[in-house]
Design an enzyme around this catalytic site. Structure first.
Site, PDB file in Angstrom:
ATOM      1  N   ASP A 267     -85.948   1.042  63.861  1.00 18.32           N
ATOM      2  CA  ASP A 267     -87.230   1.741  63.748  1.00 18.32           C
ATOM      3  C   ASP A 267     -88.084   1.291  64.932  1.00 18.32           C
ATOM      4  O   ASP A 267     -88.460   0.115  65.014  1.00 18.32           O
ATOM      5  CB  ASP A 267     -87.879   1.346  62.411  1.00 18.32           C
ATOM      6  CG  ASP A 267     -89.243   1.981  62.198  1.00 18.32           C
ATOM      7  OD1 ASP A 267     -89.870   2.410  63.191  1.00 18.32           O
ATOM      8  OD2 ASP A 267     -89.692   2.035  61.037  1.00 18.32           O
TER       9      ASP A 267
ATOM     10  N   ASN B  95     -87.574   9.368  73.327  1.00 21.52           N
ATOM     11  CA  ASN B  95     -87.604  10.688  72.691  1.00 21.52           C
ATOM     12  C   ASN B  95     -88.121  10.651  71.258  1.00 21.52           C
ATOM     13  O   ASN B  95     -88.692  11.620  70.773  1.00 21.52           O
ATOM     14  CB  ASN B  95     -86.180  11.273  72.742  1.00 21.52           C
ATOM     15  CG  ASN B  95     -86.036  12.508  71.885  1.00 21.52           C
ATOM     16  OD1 ASN B  95     -86.482  13.596  72.248  1.00 21.52           O
ATOM     17  ND2 ASN B  95     -85.406  12.368  70.715  1.00 21.52           N
TER      18      ASN B  95
ATOM     19  N   TYR C 286    -101.335  13.789  67.260  1.00 21.72           N
ATOM     20  CA  TYR C 286    -100.032  13.959  67.927  1.00 21.72           C
ATOM     21  C   TYR C 286    -100.246  14.367  69.385  1.00 21.72           C
ATOM     22  O   TYR C 286     -99.657  13.784  70.303  1.00 21.72           O
ATOM     23  CB  TYR C 286     -99.217  15.022  67.196  1.00 21.72           C
ATOM     24  CG  TYR C 286     -97.957  15.446  67.916  1.00 21.72           C
ATOM     25  CD1 TYR C 286     -96.792  14.689  67.820  1.00 21.72           C
ATOM     26  CD2 TYR C 286     -97.922  16.605  68.688  1.00 21.72           C
ATOM     27  CE1 TYR C 286     -95.631  15.074  68.485  1.00 21.72           C
ATOM     28  CE2 TYR C 286     -96.775  17.001  69.355  1.00 21.72           C
ATOM     29  CZ  TYR C 286     -95.623  16.241  69.251  1.00 21.72           C
ATOM     30  OH  TYR C 286     -94.484  16.619  69.916  1.00 21.72           O
ATOM     31  N   GLY C 287    -101.096  15.373  69.598  1.00 20.27           N
ATOM     32  CA  GLY C 287    -101.343  15.849  70.966  1.00 20.27           C
ATOM     33  C   GLY C 287    -101.869  14.738  71.862  1.00 20.27           C
ATOM     34  O   GLY C 287    -101.490  14.631  73.032  1.00 20.27           O
TER      35      GLY C 287
ATOM     36  N   LYS D  16     -99.120  12.420  73.064  1.00 16.44           N
ATOM     37  CA  LYS D  16     -98.247  12.986  74.087  1.00 16.44           C
ATOM     38  C   LYS D  16     -98.937  13.079  75.443  1.00 16.44           C
ATOM     39  O   LYS D  16     -98.316  12.842  76.485  1.00 16.44           O
ATOM     40  CB  LYS D  16     -97.749  14.360  73.621  1.00 16.44           C
ATOM     41  CG  LYS D  16     -96.815  14.284  72.414  1.00 16.44           C
ATOM     42  CD  LYS D  16     -95.587  13.436  72.731  1.00 16.44           C
ATOM     43  CE  LYS D  16     -94.549  13.457  71.634  1.00 16.44           C
ATOM     44  NZ  LYS D  16     -93.302  12.787  72.051  1.00 16.44           N
TER      45      LYS D  16
END
Ligand SMILES: NC(=O)c1ccc[n+]([C@@H]2O[C@H](COP(=O)([O-])OP(=O)(O)OC[C@H]3O[C@@H](n4cnc5c(N)ncnc54)[C@H](OP(=O)(O)O)[C@@H]3O)[C@@H](O)[C@H]2O)c1
Length: 252
Positions: free
Chosen positions: A62, A89, A152-153, A156
């Site tokens: 993990d 990834n 999340y955005g 990234k």
């Protein structure tokens, strides 16, 4: 030089290799003769990735756990002998508008998508030699907001910033750092986020209406770029974001 020869016996460490883009990427690297180690939390998924691909080995970990980076790098050195390519990834997405963001869920997104790559890259770094490549898998453009998926955005966009920064920090050592930023891709990512098939069908149609090419990406169409940015022939590609989104970001 034959393109297919340049990845022969390159060693590749891929997180989140049990499903989706990570799985397809692992299998594509292996098909070109690379030696691959896939990492994820679920042994069965990793085993499915490796099934029928002798060049793919598996390691359960993990990436959010503090001991994981050292354990993953130790496994890679033990199994592969060295690390030529690291593909960060593994990620999760847990969409929520601002008023519904849950602290624990947000922390999990940050730990997986941002801190995971930071500390895995840090631990892999002493073992990356000149010619080594770090590929960060990112997502959305920094120039548009993403209503309903801000955390999340943010992870990234931040990861793209790490790509640019590490590319400068590591260039003198001959190590390249590149982001591949997929558009909407047919993987189980939203099923893993808890969406039903009906919700997914509706969301898929919404995306198809907005994507200039009118369809979602297949995982192979993203994996192709991940594999090819890692090739020695791509040796002048550094500190950049390769956006593979069917024109979605161009359309705004
Ligand atoms: N699909 C898209 O539309 C899309 C678009 C833009 C960007 N991306 C990016 O593409 C990458 C791959 O996503 P995908 O679409 O292929 O999704 P996916 O099928 O959900 O793959 C993510 C993988 O990460 C693993 N993972 C999650 N948390 C982990 C952890 N803490 N430690 C280790 N492994 C972990 C999962 O396996 P376990 O749960 O078994 O650990 C899973 O195999 C991600 O970085 C994603 O953000 C995807």
């Amino acid at each position: 030089m034959e393109l297919t020869e340049t990845l022969l016996d390159r060693t590749v460490l891929i997180t989140g290799g049990g499903t989706g883009i990570g799985r397809t990427t692992a299998q594509r690297f292996a098909a070109e003769g690379a030696q691959v180690l896939v990492v994820g939390r679920t042994a069965e998924r990793l085993a499915e990735t490796a099934d029928g691909h002798p060049g793919i080995r598996t390691f359960v970990a993990d990436v959010t756990l503090p001991d994981a980076p050292a354990a993953i790098v130790a496994a890679a050195l033990d199994i592969l002998g060295r690390i030529d390519v690291l593909v960060n990834n593994a990620a999760i997405t847990r969409p929520a508008p601002l008023e519904a963001i849950d602290r624990k869920v947000a922390e999990q997104e940050l730990a997986t998508n941002l801190l995971g790559p930071v500390f895995l890259a840090q631990h892999a770094l002493p073992h990356l030699e000149a010619g080594g490549v770090i590929v960060n898998i990112t997502s959305n453009s920094p120039h548009q907001g993403w209503p309903g998926n801000s955390v999340y955005g943010s992870t990234k966009v931040a990861l793209d910033f790490l790509t640019r920064t590490w590319a400068v920090e590591l260039a003198q050592r001959g190590i390249r750092v590149v982001s591949v930023a997929p558009g909407v891709t047919e993987t189980p990512v939203m099923t893993h986020a808890g969406f039903t098939d009906e919700q997914l069908a509706e969301m898929g149609q919404g995306f198809r209406d907005r994507i200039p090419l009118g369809r979602l990406a297949r995982p192979e169409e993203i994996a192709w770029w991940i594999v090819n940015v890692a090739r020695p022939e791509a040796g002048y590609l550094n500190g950049t974001v390769v956006r593979v989104d069917g024109g979605l970001s161009a359309a705004g």
